[in-house]
Design a protein around this motif. Structure first.
Motif, PDB file in Angstrom:
ATOM      1  N   ALA C  88      49.784  25.078  46.199  1.00  0.00           N
ATOM      2  CA  ALA C  88      50.782  25.329  47.400  1.00  0.00           C
ATOM      3  C   ALA C  88      51.592  26.632  47.058  1.00  0.00           C
ATOM      4  N   SER C 117      43.965  27.152  49.044  1.00  0.00           N
ATOM      5  CA  SER C 117      44.755  26.249  49.719  1.00  0.00           C
ATOM      6  C   SER C 117      43.743  25.108  50.012  1.00  0.00           C
ATOM      7  N   SER C 198      46.051  25.216  61.162  1.00  0.00           N
ATOM      8  CA  SER C 198      47.185  25.273  59.874  1.00  0.00           C
ATOM      9  C   SER C 198      48.016  24.142  59.999  1.00  0.00           C
ATOM     10  N   THR C 202      48.106  21.710  56.910  1.00  0.00           N
ATOM     11  CA  THR C 202      49.114  21.072  56.119  1.00  0.00           C
ATOM     12  C   THR C 202      49.669  19.960  56.327  1.00  0.00           C
ATOM     13  N   GLU C 236      54.124  19.690  50.732  1.00  0.00           N
ATOM     14  CA  GLU C 236      53.719  19.916  51.961  1.00  0.00           C
ATOM     15  C   GLU C 236      54.676  21.046  52.576  1.00  0.00           C
ATOM     16  N   HIS C 239      53.426  24.478  51.643  1.00  0.00           N
ATOM     17  CA  HIS C 239      52.436  24.892  52.397  1.00  0.00           C
ATOM     18  C   HIS C 239      52.640  25.307  54.004  1.00  0.00           C
ATOM     19  N   MET C 240      53.673  24.651  54.543  1.00  0.00           N
ATOM     20  CA  MET C 240      54.098  25.061  55.710  1.00  0.00           C
ATOM     21  C   MET C 240      54.507  26.342  55.491  1.00  0.00           C
TER      22      MET C 240
END
Lengths: 179, 509, 332, 166
Positions: C88, C117, C198, C202, C236, C239-240
């Protein structure tokens, strides 16, 4: 019994594509979002937010709210409970314990009183049976709902605590005056 | 008086013994007639008027308690007229009643409450000030009198006159001022005075001892036998939370009728004594039962050559005595005694032997201790200390090198086991007149306590692995009955709640 | 050497401060925004407007007992949160978050993001498997299947961007948009597919099946607590952040504004960075907004959407775009 | 510097590959394989073949091995089950086959003269353009045929599973 067959609703093309409905949903949530944002600046006239800022704002309990049970005195500050133990008998979780005693002097016309009166608030289920069972109208469920202690022993309310919580209530029986 | 007569109760024809009154006769037809002043063991007064029944052919209602059955009589206990009459009587009785049931000890077993529900109208039309009478009047140190609750049935007056033989109470004044008074200084003196508390159908007479201790509906009741003397009055013990709160007599026409003495009634304080021994002590220190039994075993085995003195207690049940006998047989102990406390007796109920089972101990082969103890030196003493009364003399105790005691309180001994009281175990005793009666377990004083029979059996089993002790008192009794001819044919169920006579002993009744 | 040290410093600042910082703010924002959308207030007691709540959360995570259950595969169990967090952080390296400020200006930039990713799924799958718990395993298995399914759509949805721009370099894509307008106007359907994919990549609602709490307790992180759980959590949110940054860079003009020319020099760089973060914040908000609007998909619906709708649709868009580009070339 | 990195990656690739084929635990083996792929990607980067490196990670480590992992997790094989297919005969047979395959590979490469090309000599190899141009221009027919074969294999696999189900 008649069987009714419910037809699965057929989605229209627009609904099947979902976009319109998704956007509709997004608009709904953002409406609430901005509603709360607005309320933050005008908290007194809040319209959307339902949160109560608890320690500062408090719920106004109705009169029939069933909070912690407490003992009350009559308007002359005299003990109403006669330790008949009806509440102890009726109490479903057996939270109430009473040690009855007899007055040493015979000056008054009341013979019996609770020497010790304990309610274990960790057992109490706030059912209000004690209030219903009491023949002397001496025990009431008051609006006290915040019982926070750091010691289990503190949850056992003794007589002093119960009278402190209950305070004074207008009495119709006045058993002390005449019998 | 003799023979049977045929009567019709509420249209149902029954044959009843002649000479019965209508209340008793109605029982044969499965009907109950309410009554306050009537008591089967007292003379008829007929003043409460609640037992009114309609007798066919007689215009006015008659009181059932003072009317005897005649051949062909037909009467109604539950028709419209009778119900209306009862309702009226109930309303009258309750006119001046203080309605202080919340603080009244009688509440829950009060005839006024019961009949008000069953026969009362539920309302009163009396709108005037109630009559005030003295409340909380002391009738001595045992009985408290409340005049407002009194319905003037005169049961107490009649009991003290007719049964106790001390006519101390009478009615004073007239009309609404009528009340009970005690002669002289206003204190009762009879040793049977507390029976008036049981007799009182309402809460007018209450026990000083039991006053405000517990509401009756909290109590657990156990039918057993009083152990304060050899009479063995049948009693019902009320307890709450494993503590004895009161004892009241239980009707047994062969022993105590409906009565018991005040001494026996108040004879339970030692049960509730919080300083009682609840775990065995070995050399003055608390020890688990296993360790205490092991120590006792070592003492008994070590003393075999030097002789063992065994002293039983007449407070023990037959089953315990038998378990002790089996153990002593196994050890070969010859010197078996028991101590019998003696005291005053009277003509009515009180027996001079102040223990429940001296006769049983004798039947099981224990000798009543003579004034002179054998002058022998013993290696060990196995002694069950009596709950009260004369204990083993000091010189007898000292004559043994090692002592195994069973005692209510802690005492100096090599091993001291706690005793359990009569209400903590099942068992049988032989009361006066060779009457075998049952004790029933009512409370568990402390969960740690183990009864004496179990201790003796475990001790026995540790000496002899082949010993298979009985589990229940009934099994122990069966074993005892098989071993001793005096108890031949006795079983737990045969004894029943009222006891039985031991025929095989041949003793006079 | 100065170059290497500078890069290292850059990496440390971005991976050690900026991204975790954004993650921390997101934790706060998630709770406040969700509360507002449900007519509640959310955490507002710690610090002004509850802004110090992430600090309180962090303190709790740090001081909580680090439980390693007895039944887990210890090595992989400990490794999994790290395997989740590292990709990430690394994936962000090619994003030009301000003018000339990508950590790695690689000519296959966007592909590198996908590559890295795609490795992130290992953390979740392995975490689920190593926990030795049926719920965790199901969560891990779901994660791996879901990632593969949506990676295709995600990758294919950006192909039209390359076709139009003619370069894989992120800076080049941003520059192209400055000159020709935001790509979202050209490729709106592709952007929608990119956005949906996406969300799936995620593991955010409506695609949070790996941790679907109503079905799987907490999915792959059921057995995790204290800092290990916090790492999953942080991963998380990072990643967002990366997904939002990509959306901005690929479709919304990156750090540039239309019709406005930013000044050169340091101020221009700072301004461009602020612009980028402002745009990114909107997408981060969108993540939360969507989460508290749409319910979770059923697993078969998820698979159906990925394989039967998004994949063919993105392929169709590629063909159409390719046709368009070819036409344009021919017309020139 | 480059040499150092090369050796690091080489060790990672070879070591991970060895560990991948010696692990009993399926998940561990798959993870070592993925590690090996990432090492290979590193080697590609050293060669300047960024595109290949990225695709290596994206396709092999990110997609194929994840699928493998998916299958392994679902099967959840136990050590006892594995012993049946991992007898000594399998080991010997596998070693022989592996050696034969390696020999064939080396022989082919030598014959094609691939080993004689110096590393990094041909400019940026493995760039997007340099990969795409031969693939879609020079060798478009073989490429498409291979794709078609793969598709046929896929359809066959799907059919096989379907038949077993019914």
């Amino acid at each position: 019994m008649k069987t009714r067959i419910v037809k699965r609703p057929q989605l229209s093309v627009g609904e099947r594509i979902y976009f319109a409905t998704v956007v509709k949903g997004l608009l709904l949530t953002i409406k609430h979002f901005f509603g709360v944002c607005r309320d933050l600046f005008d908290w007194k006239n809040k319209k959307t937010a339902i949160t109560m800022q608890y320690p500062e704002e408090r719920w106004d309990f109705k009169d029939n709210f069933r909070g912690a049970p407490a003992l009350v005195m009559d308007q002359f500050g005299r003990e109403k409970c006669v330790a008949c133990q009806m509440c102890e008998f009726v109490c479903p979780p057996k939270a109430i314990t009473i040690w009855p005693a007899e007055f040493a002097t015979k000056d008054n016309n009341v013979e019996k009183f609770p020497d010790r009166f304990e309610i274990d608030m960790l057992r109490c289920i706030y059912c209000g049976f004690c209030e219903e069972a009491c023949p002397e109208e001496a025990i009431f469920l008051v609006k006290e709902a915040e019982l926070v202690h750091t010691d289990k022993k503190d949850f056992i309310h003794d007589k002093g605590k119960l009278y402190e919580m209950g305070g004074i209530r207008e009495d119709r029986i006045l058993k002390w005056q005449h019998k | 008086m003799s023979g049977t007569v045929n009567v019709t109760v509420d249209g149902k024809q029954v044959a009843v013994p002649g000479g019965l009154n209508l209340i008793e006769a109605a029982r044969y037809a499965g009907k109950s007639v309410p009554h306050y002043c009537y008591h089967p063991r007292l003379s008829v007064a007929g003043n409460c008027r609640i037992c009114l029944v309609e007798i066919q052919g007689q215009g006015k209602l008659q009181i059932a308690c003072n009317t005897r059955v005649t051949e062909g009589m037909s009467y109604f206990t539950d028709n419209e007229r009778v119900r209306k009459a009862r309702e009226g009587i109930m309303e009258l009785l309750l006119i001046n009643h203080p309605l202080d049931c919340p603080i009244c000890d009688q509440a829950g077993e009060c005839k006024l409450q019961e009949y008000a529900v069953e026969h009362g109208s539920g309302i009163t039309r009396y709108a005037f000030e109630k009559v005030r009478k003295p409340k909380n009047v002391s009738w001595g140190d045992k009985v408290v009198f409340d005049s407002e609750r009194c319905i003037l049935c005169t049961r107490c007056v009649r009991f003290l006159d007719e049964v106790a033989g001390t006519p101390e109470v009478g009615l004073d004044m007239r009309g609404e001022k009528c009340t009970l008074v005690v002669k002289g200084d206003g204190k009762l003196t009879s040793p049977y005075q507390m029976n008036v508390i049981d007799l009182c159908p309402v809460g007018a007479l209450t026990s000083r001892d039991f006053r405000f201790k517990s509401r009756v509906w909290f109590m657990h009741f156990t039918d057993t036998v009083c152990t304060s003397c050899a009479r063995g009055c049948n009693v019902t013990v009320g307890s709450r939370g494993d503590r004895v709160l009161r004892m009241v007599p239980r009707a047994n026409p062969d022993v105590n009728h409906n009565w018991m003495c005040d001494h026996g009634r108040l004879h339970y304080a030692f049960v509730n004594d919080e300083t009682r021994l609840t775990v065995p002590r070995v050399a003055g220190k608390g020890a688990p039962y296993a360790a205490a039994i092991a120590r006792a075993k070592a003492i008994l085995e070590g003393a075999r050559g030097q002789g063992i003195l065994a002293v039983a207690s007449p407070f023990m049940t037959n089953e315990e005595l038998f378990a002790m006998k089996e153990l002593l047989d196994r050890l070969g102990v010859e010197d078996r005694f028991f101590l019998k406390p003696m005291g005053e007796g009277d003509d009515l109920l009180v027996h001079p032997e102040k223990c429940p089972n001296a006769r049983g101990a004798a039947l099981l082969g224990f000798a009543e201790a003579a004034a002179e103890w054998p002058s022998k030196e013993y290696g060990a003493l196995l002694h069950f200390a009596p709950h009260e009364g004369a204990d083993l003399p000091e010189e007898a105790l000292k004559r043994a090198k090692r002592r195994i005691l069973f005692s209510l309180k802690e005492r100096e001994a090599d091993v001291c086991f706690p005793l359990t009281t009569w209400i903590e175990k099942d068992g049988t005793v032989v009361s006066a007149g060779d009457r075998l009666q049952r004790l029933t377990k009512g409370i568990t004083f402390e969960p740690t306590l183990v009864t004496e029979r179990t201790v003796l059996d475990r001790l026995h089993a540790s000496l002899d692995a082949s010993h298979r002790p009985p589990d229940t008192a009934a099994q122990a009794l069966a074993r005892l009955a098989a071993a001793l001819p005096a108890f031949a044919g006795v079983t737990w169920t045969r004894i029943g709640p009222l006891g039985m006579k031991l025929e095989a002993t041949g003793a006079p009744a | 050497m100065t170059y290497v040290l500078g890069k290292l410093l850059h990496i440390v600042i971005v991976a050690g401060a900026v991204l975790p910082g954004v993650g921390a703010v997101m934790v706060w924002a998630e709770r406040r925004v969700s509360a507002f959308m449900q007519d509640r207030l959310g955490p507002n007691r710690v610090g002004p407007a509850g802004l110090l709540q992430p600090v309180a959360d962090l303190l709790k995570f740090i001081f909580k007992e680090d439980v390693i259950p007895g039944h887990v595969n210890k090595t992989l169990y400990v490794l999994a949160p790290v395997m989740s967090l590292v990709p990430a952080l690394v994936a962000f390296c090619v994003v030009p978050y301000a003018r000339g400020m990508a950590i790695a200006d690689v000519n296959v930039g966007i592909l590198l993001v996908f590559a890295i990713s795609s490795i992130a799924v290992y953390g979740i799958s392995i975490g689920g498997w190593a926990s030795n718990n049926k719920y965790s395993l199901l969560g891990g298995v779901r994660a791996s299947a879901q990632m593969i399914s949506y990676e295709l759509a995600l990758g294919l949805s950006v192909v039209p961007v390359f076709l139009i721009v003619g370069d894989l370099n992120m800076e080049a894509i941003v520059r192209w948009q400055k000159e020709n307008g935001w790509l979202v106007f050209w490729l709106f359907p592709a952007w929608v597919i990119f956005l949906i994919s996406s969300y799936a990549e995620t593991n955010r609602l409506p695609f949070d099946l790996p941790e679907a709490e109503t079905e799987l307790v907490a999915g792959y992180h059921t057995e995790y607590s204290s800092m290990k759980f916090a790492l999953f959590f942080l991963a998380e949110y990072i990643h967002m952040t990366t997904a939002s940054a990509l959306s901005v860079a690929l479709f919304f003009g990156g750090y540039e504004l239309p019709f406005v020319t930013l000044p050169q020099g340091v101020w221009g760089t700072v301004l461009s960075g602020l612009i980028f973060f402002a745009k990114m914040s909107f997408f981060l908000f969108l993540f939360i907004w969507v989460r508290w609007t749409l319910p979770r998909f059923r697993y078969d619906q998820l698979m159906k959407l990925g394989w039967k709708i998004l994949l063919p649709a993105s392929l169709a868009i590629i063909v159409l775009t390719a046709g368009g580009v070819a036409l344009r070339e021919t017309l020139k | 510097m480059t040499t150092l990195f090369f050796w690091i990656f080489a060790v990672v690739v070879a070591g991970s590959a060895l560990l991948a084929i010696t692990r009993r635990n399926g998940v561990a083996a798959a993870l070592w394989a993925a590690s090996s792929f990432i090492g290979i990607a590193g080697v590609f980067v050293l060669l300047g073949a960024y595109f290949l490196a990225v695709v290596e990670v994206l396709v092999y480590a990110g997609a194929i091995m994840v699928l493998f992992l998916f299958v392994i997790m679902l099967l959840n094989l136990r050590e006892a089950d594995l012993k049946v297919v991992q007898g000594p005969r399998m080991h010997v047979g596998g070693a022989i086959l592996g050696a034969l395959f390696l020999a064939a590979l080396v022989w082919t490469c030598r014959r094609s003269g691939l080993f004689d090309v110096p590393v990094g000599a041909g400019g940026p190899i493995g760039e997007t353009g340099t990969v795409a141009a031969p693939l879609f221009r020079d060798y478009v027919l073989p490429f498409e045929i291979v794709s078609f074969l793969l598709l046929a294999a896929m359809v066959g696999a799907v059919l096989l599973t379907k038949r077993r189900l019914s």
